[in-house]
Design an enzyme around this catalytic site. Structure first.
Site, short mmCIF file in Angstrom:
data_model
loop_
_atom_site.label_atom_id
_atom_site.label_comp_id
_atom_site.label_asym_id
_atom_site.label_seq_id
_atom_site.Cartn_x
_atom_site.Cartn_y
_atom_site.Cartn_z
N HIS A 5 0.82 -1.21 0.00
CA HIS A 5 0.00 0.00 0.00
C HIS A 5 0.85 1.26 0.00
CE1 HIS A 5 -3.87 -2.07 0.57
NE2 HIS A 5 -3.21 -2.91 1.34
N ASP A 41 -0.13 -5.22 5.82
CA ASP A 41 -1.17 -6.10 5.28
C ASP A 41 -1.04 -6.24 3.76
OD1 ASP A 41 -1.86 -3.30 5.20
OD2 ASP A 41 -3.84 -3.89 4.46
N GLU A 42 -1.67 -7.26 3.24
CA GLU A 42 -1.85 -7.48 1.81
C GLU A 42 -0.57 -7.33 0.99
OE1 GLU A 42 -6.36 -6.73 0.64
OE2 GLU A 42 -5.32 -4.85 1.02
N ILE A 43 0.42 -8.16 1.32
CA ILE A 43 1.58 -8.25 0.46
C ILE A 43 1.19 -9.07 -0.77
CG2 ILE A 43 3.95 -9.07 0.23
CD1 ILE A 43 3.58 -6.69 2.13
#
Length: 584
Positions: free
Chosen positions: A268, A339-341
């Protein structure tokens, strides 16, 4: 009034007085209050509904304090001028023999406790029937602020009257009661944030989790890294300066609300590439190229970019960012995201490709990043908050030894109670933000153009909840009925710090802010403050409906654009819009 009288009481005598008072109030808690207070106090008695006029020269006597004093002045103005007109006027006795209420005296045991997780927010409020003064007693100034809010809701009408013969003992069940707002996808003016924090305080929420940056924009002006906002924001009118941050933080302190910053990384972070393209992988690329499997996408939504853990420049920039944020925000928690690699984004970079071809793994890349940043955050005297992915992601995660539980809190957003269980059973403290219950942006479809899922050929063929990945819309009753410690044993439940509702801003901006948040966030506020069950253990959502209706109208009168939950007819006919049998 100062605190000398309070401090003169011997500690053991003071403890005995409070114990006896709490037992007395608890013994009366079975009496159903007819007064609408939100969130409902833990114990409230109004056994003989009476009211007195509020004196036109009503005053509040309080110790002088940097943050309590502004709160007292604010509540005094509100109490004297609000003149709330309930939709259903309380049926009370108002006799000439009852003296007007002249004063509220606040006594605080400890004026020095800082606003941080676990601070005492309890208070006792007594409004007698036969004297012209009321008493609010609290352990800290933060508890006094909670009591002031309750007192303000016990005043209504014009001329103003106040409930008397009222006894309240109150304290939250959970210490962390928060709201997360994303200000990267769309920008919110400082005034929007202040209004939100003010409404949070009225609902006895105490943590504003500020998701400041993301791949879409970097609106925070940092003295050591000015180019991040200069080049990564949506423009000079859509930035938060250090003066803005200070204003928000101070406003929060005056309302008993902590401001918890989140600078998400290493994922992100596409907006960082505007200033430092060399440290961001897959920046400014199309998020899901044609012909590519979903597993090989570059991002989970438009807006690509991950910080490169292999580039030393990454940590030079991050060191400046972390130090500046710690300087701007006194809050002891720091949210580091993680988060969210998305594997495809890292794999798009040549240096990462070489690393992987030499036997390295994506999890080792994340571990390198965490191992380089976690100690620095801890050295700044911060507890690190990560999204659960850092430990629970199926593909890219770190070894738990790298994030010791004594310095780490995990915020859960997937799999409801299952992931909460996984976190606390591993010994970590948890903040619950389950997307199944607490995501306020869900249910509004998706923001992608050229989206084939909306091309429905037959009626009723849409199985995707209107295209929203986390649909359907989370109603206030869905939120109210969720138990964040469901399925946990007593020891595990103690590790749940509390919860947060979340408003991600792909499809939200100031024009819809209030209605997206309120009064649904109010529903969580009550469950985390005093629970969602009555004295018999039954869920109280039917009784809560009438109170929430009244509270919603009161919030609107205070300038918060909360959406309606029922027709006005339902409020004028309490209970008539409930059901007495289950739907099957």
């Amino acid at each position: 009034m100062g605190t000398s009288g309070w401090n003169a009481i011997a500690p053991h005598t003071l403890s005995l007085i409070i114990t006896v008072l709490c037992i007395f109030i608890s013994s009366m808690s079975s009496v159903q209050s007819q007064m609408n207070v939100w969130p409902k106090p833990r114990s409230i008695s109004w056994s003989n509904p009476q009211a007195a006029l509020l004196s036109p020269i009503f005053s509040i006597n309080s110790p002088t304090h940097q943050y309590l004093s502004p709160a007292v002045n604010r509540y005094l103005r509100l109490i004297l001028t609000e003149h709330n007109h309930p939709i259903v006027t309380p049926a009370v006795n108002l006799t000439a023999s009852t003296p007007p209420l002249q004063t509220l005296t606040i006594t605080v045991a400890d004026l020095t406790s800082p606003l941080q997780h676990g601070v005492d927010e309890s208070y006792t409020l007594i409004i007698p029937t036969d004297v012209g003064s009321a008493n609010l007693t609290a352990g800290t100034v933060w508890g006094a602020m909670r009591g002031l809010e309750t007192f303000s809701q016990l005043v209504w009408g014009e001329p103003s009257r106040v409930a008397v013969g009222v006894y309240v003992w109150d304290s939250p069940i959970f210490g962390h009661r928060g709201l997360m707002l994303d200000t990267s996808r769309n920008y919110y003016e400082v005034e929007d944030i202040l209004r939100t924090i003010g409404a949070m305080s009225a609902n006895k929420l105490n943590v504003f989790h500020w998701h400041i940056t993301d791949s879409h924009s970097f609106p925070l002006v940092l003295p050591s890294e000015p180019d991040l906002a200069l080049k990564g924001s949506y423009g000079p009118q859509m930035q938060y300066t250090p003066a803005d941050v200070n204003r928000i933080v101070q406003f929060g302190l005056e309302h008993g609300v902590r401001v918890l910053p989140e600078i998400d990384s290493p994922g992100h972070t596409g907006s960082w590439a505007e200033a430092y393209p060399e440290i961001v992988t897959c920046a400014n690329m199309f998020w899901w190229p044609a012909g590519v499997d979903w597993a090989d996408r570059l991002a989970s939504e438009p807006g690509t970019g991950h910080l490169n853990p292999l580039n030393p420049k990454t940590y030079q920039v991050l060191q400046n960012v972390l130090r500046d944020v710690a300087s701007l925000f006194p809050e002891p928690f720091y949210h580091a995201g993680a988060d969210e690699i998305i594997p495809g984004c890292w794999k798009a970079d040549p240096t990462v490709q070489t690393f992987l071809s030499n036997g390295g793994t994506l999890s080792q890349l994340l571990e390198k990043f965490i191992n380089s940043t976690f100690p620095l955050i801890v050295s700044l005297n911060r507890t690190v908050v990560y999204w659960e992915d850092v430990l629970l992601d199926a593909n890219v995660k770190v070894n738990p030894t790298m994030i010791p539980p004594e310095n780490t809190i995990l915020q859960t957003w997937n799999n409801g109670p299952n992931n909460t269980k996984r976190i606390v059973s591993s010994g970590y403290r948890a903040i619950v933000s389950s997307s199944d219950f607490y995501y306020l942006d869900c249910g509004h479809g998706d923001f992608l153009g050229n989206d084939s899922q909306y091309d429905q050929k037959t009626a009723g063929s849409d199985t995707g909840n209107g295209g929203s990945w986390c649909g359907p819309f989370k109603t206030w009753q869905t939120i109210y009925n969720y138990d964040i410690t469901y399925g946990l044993n007593e020891e595990e439940a103690r590790l749940v710090l509390g919860g947060e509702v979340a408003l991600w801003s792909e499809q939200a901006d100031p024009s819809v802010l209030d209605a997206r948040i309120w009064p649904r966030a109010s529903a969580m506020a009550e469950t985390l403050w005093s629970g969602n069950r009555d004295e018999t253990g039954m869920k109280r959502y039917a009784e809560a409906t009438d109170r929430l209706n009244e509270w919603r109208y009161r919030m609107v009168s205070r300038g918060v654009g909360a959406e309606p939950i029922q027709p006005l007819w339902c409020i004028r006919n309490p209970g008539m819009c409930n059901t007495v049998q289950p739907f099957v």
